[in-house]
Each structure stands twice: as C-alpha cells, then as structure tokens.
Design a protein around this motif. Structure first.
Motif, PDB file in Angstrom:
ATOM      1  N   LYS A  55      -3.543  13.781   0.741  1.00 31.48           N
ATOM      2  CA  LYS A  55      -4.187  13.298  -0.250  1.00 31.48           C
ATOM      3  C   LYS A  55      -3.932  11.961  -0.838  1.00 31.48           C
ATOM      4  N   SER A  56      -2.508  11.801  -0.740  1.00 32.68           N
ATOM      5  CA  SER A  56      -1.780  10.711  -1.575  1.00 32.68           C
ATOM      6  C   SER A  56      -2.023   9.560  -0.338  1.00 32.68           C
ATOM      7  N   GLU A  57      -2.025   9.854   0.970  1.00 31.42           N
ATOM      8  CA  GLU A  57      -2.291   9.029   1.888  1.00 31.42           C
ATOM      9  C   GLU A  57      -3.590   8.447   1.996  1.00 31.42           C
ATOM     10  N   ALA A  58      -4.645   9.324   1.985  1.00 32.05           N
ATOM     11  CA  ALA A  58      -5.990   8.828   1.670  1.00 32.05           C
ATOM     12  C   ALA A  58      -6.136   8.104   0.252  1.00 32.05           C
ATOM     13  N   GLU A  59      -5.563   8.305  -0.684  1.00 34.58           N
ATOM     14  CA  GLU A  59      -5.735   7.414  -1.836  1.00 34.58           C
ATOM     15  C   GLU A  59      -4.856   5.946  -1.770  1.00 34.58           C
ATOM     16  N   GLU A  60      -4.039   6.026  -0.836  1.00 35.91           N
ATOM     17  CA  GLU A  60      -3.334   4.766  -0.574  1.00 35.91           C
ATOM     18  C   GLU A  60      -4.231   3.797   0.373  1.00 35.91           C
ATOM     19  N   LEU A  61      -4.958   4.405   1.518  1.00 33.97           N
ATOM     20  CA  LEU A  61      -5.851   3.768   2.133  1.00 33.97           C
ATOM     21  C   LEU A  61      -7.015   3.178   1.400  1.00 33.97           C
ATOM     22  N   VAL A  62      -7.371   3.977   0.455  1.00 35.48           N
ATOM     23  CA  VAL A  62      -8.517   3.650  -0.573  1.00 35.48           C
ATOM     24  C   VAL A  62      -8.126   2.453  -1.326  1.00 35.48           C
ATOM     25  N   ARG A  63      -6.916   2.136  -1.848  1.00 33.01           N
ATOM     26  CA  ARG A  63      -6.339   1.069  -2.656  1.00 33.01           C
ATOM     27  C   ARG A  63      -6.488  -0.163  -1.522  1.00 33.01           C
ATOM     28  N   VAL A  64      -6.007   0.066  -0.518  1.00 36.56           N
ATOM     29  CA  VAL A  64      -5.773  -0.943   0.588  1.00 36.56           C
ATOM     30  C   VAL A  64      -7.315  -1.462   0.807  1.00 36.56           C
ATOM     31  N   ILE A  65      -8.296  -0.663   0.908  1.00 36.28           N
ATOM     32  CA  ILE A  65      -9.735  -1.064   1.193  1.00 36.28           C
ATOM     33  C   ILE A  65     -10.051  -1.877  -0.117  1.00 36.28           C
ATOM     34  N   MET A  66      -9.912  -1.281  -1.235  1.00 33.52           N
ATOM     35  CA  MET A  66     -10.470  -1.856  -2.481  1.00 33.52           C
ATOM     36  C   MET A  66      -9.782  -3.327  -2.465  1.00 33.52           C
ATOM     37  N   ARG A  67      -8.652  -3.555  -2.306  1.00 32.57           N
ATOM     38  CA  ARG A  67      -7.805  -4.590  -2.500  1.00 32.57           C
ATOM     39  C   ARG A  67      -8.321  -5.802  -1.522  1.00 32.57           C
ATOM     40  N   ASN A  68      -8.862  -5.378  -0.347  1.00 27.65           N
ATOM     41  CA  ASN A  68      -9.289  -6.409   0.596  1.00 27.65           C
ATOM     42  C   ASN A  68     -10.735  -6.719   0.581  1.00 27.65           C
ATOM     43  N   LYS A  72     -12.804 -11.038  -1.326  1.00 28.64           N
ATOM     44  CA  LYS A  72     -12.409 -11.989  -0.166  1.00 28.64           C
ATOM     45  C   LYS A  72     -13.226 -11.714   1.124  1.00 28.64           C
ATOM     46  N   GLU A  73     -13.822 -10.538   1.277  1.00 30.38           N
ATOM     47  CA  GLU A  73     -14.767 -10.309   2.332  1.00 30.38           C
ATOM     48  C   GLU A  73     -15.604  -9.229   2.367  1.00 30.38           C
ATOM     49  N   PRO A  74     -16.685  -9.435   2.831  1.00 26.73           N
ATOM     50  CA  PRO A  74     -17.885  -8.179   2.754  1.00 26.73           C
ATOM     51  C   PRO A  74     -17.184  -6.861   2.820  1.00 26.73           C
ATOM     52  N   PHE A  75     -17.641  -5.855   2.255  1.00 24.33           N
ATOM     53  CA  PHE A  75     -17.378  -4.599   2.076  1.00 24.33           C
ATOM     54  C   PHE A  75     -17.471  -3.763   3.380  1.00 24.33           C
ATOM     55  N   LEU A  76     -18.477  -4.052   4.150  1.00 26.84           N
ATOM     56  CA  LEU A  76     -18.780  -3.364   5.519  1.00 26.84           C
ATOM     57  C   LEU A  76     -17.631  -3.778   6.437  1.00 26.84           C
ATOM     58  N   LEU A 105     -24.004  -0.451  -6.068  1.00 23.37           N
ATOM     59  CA  LEU A 105     -24.616  -1.077  -4.700  1.00 23.37           C
ATOM     60  C   LEU A 105     -23.807  -0.879  -3.710  1.00 23.37           C
ATOM     61  N   GLU A 106     -22.509  -1.135  -3.723  1.00 24.62           N
ATOM     62  CA  GLU A 106     -21.289  -1.026  -2.654  1.00 24.62           C
ATOM     63  C   GLU A 106     -21.257   0.457  -2.465  1.00 24.62           C
ATOM     64  N   CYS A 107     -21.530   1.520  -3.259  1.00 18.81           N
ATOM     65  CA  CYS A 107     -21.433   2.626  -3.252  1.00 18.81           C
ATOM     66  C   CYS A 107     -22.729   3.199  -1.948  1.00 18.81           C
ATOM     67  N   LEU A 108     -23.697   2.595  -2.143  1.00 15.55           N
ATOM     68  CA  LEU A 108     -24.899   2.837  -1.292  1.00 15.55           C
ATOM     69  C   LEU A 108     -24.732   2.111   0.052  1.00 15.55           C
ATOM     70  N   GLU A 109     -23.838   1.005   0.220  1.00 21.61           N
ATOM     71  CA  GLU A 109     -23.395   0.674   1.324  1.00 21.61           C
ATOM     72  C   GLU A 109     -22.658   1.589   2.190  1.00 21.61           C
TER      73      GLU A 109
END
Length: 479
Positions: A55-68, A72-76, A105-109
């Motif tokens: 779970k903590s690894e999943a949360e860390e990956l989500v934090r990385v995605i959110m930072r990127n 800076k760049e399109p979500f997809l 809107l990003e949720c729908l993406e």
C-alpha cells in the motif's frame, strides 16, 4: 425536560446521568455490519487485501505520478510511462488525489485509460468511486452518465453505487429537488434485492434532511430504520445531531440524543464535541460545561476541537476569563495549540475588545517562521474591523505579502464589508483597485453580502453606503 441537568459518576459505567439527554450505552461499530459485495464477473478471483508495504509503495507511485503531471506534461503521457506497474489500486488513489485537487476531468481521463488496459475488468467499486468524486465536485450529470455507463458495461448496480449516486445529487444547489431525487432512489433501492438500503444509505438521508430542517422526514426515516433489520450506529446519531446543532435546533438535537440512549449507543468524542459546539453556539453554557465534565469522566479524551470550540464560543459571549480558563485547561492537559487554536484566540480577543492581545498572538505566529495561513490573516483583520479599526486592518493587509501570506477572495470580501460599514470611501476605492490588480473579479453575491454589512446602521449613513455598493455592483455587472 432538560432543566436542572445533573451529571454524576457511577462505578459500573463511565458516567451516569439523571437526565436522558446524555445517558448513553455501548455502540455497535459500523465496520462490524455485514457487507454484501456484488462482482460484475462471476469468475473474477476474490481481491486480496493489500499488505501495508504494498500500500505504501502504491501511494509513493501515485505521488510520483502527481508530481510529474503538475503542469509539466499531459496526464496520459505520464500514465503511459508507468503502464507496466499501474493497476486498479493506483487508479483508486489517483481518483482521490485528483478529486481533492478539483481535477475531475483528469479523473475521467484516468478512467478511460484504465478501460484500454488488458488487466481492466468492469467493477462496481470503480464506478462508485468515480460517481462519488463527480458528486463532490457538483458534476451531477457526469455522475449520471457514469451510472449509465456502468450498466452498459454489464455491471449490476449495488447498494454502494446507489449511495454514491444519492450523495452526488445531494451536492447540487437545488436542495429541494436533490432531496426529492434522493428519496426516489431510496424507494427504488427497496425494490431491488441487490440494492437494499444499508445503514450508510439511512445515514446519508437522515443527515441531509436534518440539515434541511425537515424534522418530519427525519422522524419518518428513523421509524423506517427501526422497522427494518438494520440498527442505527454512532454515525447515524452523530450525523443527525450535528446537522440539527449547526442549525440551532437544540430541542431536536436532544430528542435524537434521547433516542441514542434508548438504543444503548455509546457516545464517542465526536458526540461530545458536537454537543459542546452546539450548546456553545446557542450560549447555553451550563449544558456545554456539563457535557465537558461528562467527557472528562468518560473513557474519551478531549481533543483540540473541543477546546477551540469552547474558546471561540465563550469569546462571542464576551466571557474572556472563561475562554482563557479553557485555554489554560488545554495546556495543563498537555495539548499543543494548533493554528486553529491561535485563530480562535485571536477571534476571542477581538470579540472581547482586546485587539492588542489578538495582535500579540498573531505576531507570535509570524515569529515562529512557520508557513502562515490566509485564514489567520483573515481572523486578525476581522478582529481589527469588528473593533472599528479599518486603518489598522488596511496596514496589516498591505504588509501581508511581506510576511508570506497571499490574500484570497475571502480576505477582499471581509475588508469590503468592513470598509463599507465604516463608510471609508478612500479605502474602498483603494481596495477595488487592488482587487483589479490581483485579478479578483467580484460577482453579484460579493456586493450583496456587503449590503448586509450595515443593516443596523443609522439611516443617513446607510443610504450613502448603499449608494456606494450599488454603484460598484452596477460597474461589475457592466464589465
């Protein structure tokens, strides 16, 4: 019924009360009730609980995605970079994070991206989560579209999906229509075996009707609940009492409290805090203080919100010594004041005509070097304004950026109302220019709120200020 309240300690219980309004028993936790989960695909393996490390690894990956993806760049594009590791659990966390950031809107993406992945299987949980996020953001039409999309994908709605749909409707502005829709779904659920109302359904509806001050409907729902196989829980009573309390409906709140006692549901700290806050706002301090004493005798412990509420409500009644005693009690019990505690003290001293004490606290917060919140600035500005010191408020406002605080629309609204009430035309014009420079665009509600700032002012002064506000309103409408 609630006169001469008396609270005594009993050896067989945490406390024993001679009046029914706070004589309470054990509760049944919400998490212990049976939950039926309907899967859209019968052959799908049962989902295993996620280990803490995973779970903590999943949360860390989500934090990385959110930072990127922070501009800076399109979500997809970012999601595609992590396509080999992102799974349903990550998407759930992304829905939550994006929902908190108003990026619906990003949720729908993300949802559309999920549907294209080989591992994706249509699931009620995904739709329920998305409907909930859309509802909170006021996107009721999108929530309804997701509900239709879910059924088209082969999923059969269950109770959790209908609960999310009801909540989505309750977030709309037309509350009367929303309540009508919610009731219609509630009745529909009763006729569908897989969608029978749960205690969560009742809790959502009871709180909503209590907030709407519809006592008759609340009583009808309680009766319906009593006749069902479902038992009310602590969340049922807390939700309804909190809604009644915030509306100042003390008698109705106490009636629900008596029902709580009859059903042997024991109070938690939320119960105590909402009672303390409700009685404090109505300045029924004898009852508030007896609830606090009962809290101290129970197994529960006061929290910072307990003391914050007492401080601000004593302050509104100009009971400075009692407010300071509550603060002293908080420190004696080992609590560290939060920024909300400090804001409560600032407001309390403002109500008690002790602006210098309020400024001492504000300056002390600045000197700590911690990040200052705009709500703290607003509290100090309000303390100045309620004591007829608009010039001092303006000086603080002008220096706000220097201490690291960026004023927001609520700051401008507060000052506009105060300057209007004080009939300081020069400050008003200066504020409007600052608003224009900072890109703050006032709407009609902004000026209508200002019109109510001087309802009790003398007629001559009121007339002059009304002309100023109406003129500003017309200028805003033209732009």
């Amino acid at each position: 019924m609630f006169q001469n309240l008396s609270i005594t300690l009993n050896s067989s219980q945490n406390y024993s009360l001679t009046q029914p309004w706070l004589q309470l028993g054990p509760r049944v936790p919400l998490r212990n009730r049976p939950v039926t989960r309907i899967s859209c695909v019968s052959t799908r393996p049962k989902r295993k609980s996620v280990p803490i490390n995973d779970k903590s690894e999943a949360e860390e990956l989500v934090r990385v995605i959110m930072r990127n993806t922070s501009g800076k760049e399109p979500f997809l594009k970012t999601l595609n970079k992590y396509v080999r590791v992102v799974r349903t659990e990550h998407c759930f966390l992304l829905f939550e994070e994006l929902g908190r950031s108003d990026k619906w809107l990003e949720c729908l993406e993300v949802f559309r991206w999920m549907q294209k992945q080989r591992w994706y299987v249509a699931d009620n949980g995904v739709y329920s989560k998305l409907i909930s996020v859309m509802g909170k953001k006021g996107q009721t039409r999108t929530a309804m579209w997701l509900f239709s999309e879910m059924r088209n994908s082969g999923c059969r709605p269950d109770t959790s999906v209908y609960n999310a749909l009801i909540t989505a409707h309750l977030h709309t502005r037309d509350k009367a229509k929303a309540l009508e829709k919610a009731l219609a779904y509630f009745e529909k659920m009763k006729g569908i075996e897989l969608c029978k109302p749960s205690i969560v359904t009742y809790n959502i509806l009871l709180r909503a009707f209590a907030q709407a001050r519809n006592v008759e409907r609340v009583n009808a729902l309680f009766k319906d609940l009593d006749e069902s196989i479902i038992s009310p829980d602590i969340y049922t009573y807390n939700g309804v009492m909190d809604a009644y309390g915030k509306n100042g409906m003390i008698r109705e709140m106490e009636s629900v409290l008596s029902s709580m006692k009859r059903n042997q549901c024991k109070p938690d700290i939320i119960t105590f805090n909402l009672l303390i806050d409700s009685y404090g706002k109505k300045q029924e301090f004898n009852k508030m203080e007896q609830v606090f004493k009962s809290l101290l005798r129970s197994k529960e412990r006061p929290t910072l919100p307990t003391f914050n509420s007492m401080i601000i409500n004593y302050g509104k009644a100009r009971l400075r010594e009692k407010a300071e005693d509550a603060f002293k009690k908080m420190k004696d019990m080992g609590y560290t004041p939060s920024f909300i505690t400090c804001e409560s003290l600032i407001m309390m001293y403002g109500f008690c005509d002790c602006v210098s004490k309020a400024r001492e606290i504000f300056d002390g917060m600045v000197q700590t070097g911690k990040e200052m919140k705009v709500s703290t600035l607003n509290a100090m500005l309000d303390a100045y304004c309620m004591n007829g010191l608009p010039m001092e408020a303006n000086m603080l406002f002008e220096s706000a950026k220097g201490i690291g605080i960026i004023p927001n629309s609520s700051t401008y609204k507060l000052l506009y109302k105060a300057y209007t009430k004080a009939n300081t035309k020069e400050l008003l014009q200066k504020l409007l220019k600052r608003m224009d420079r900072d890109g703050i665009v006032p709407n009609k509600r902004f000026f209508l709120d200002a019109l109510g700032a001087f309802g009790s002012s003398p007629a001559s002064a009121k007339s002059a200020r009304t002309t100023t506000v109406v003129s500003s309103l017309q200028d805003s409408a033209q732009t």
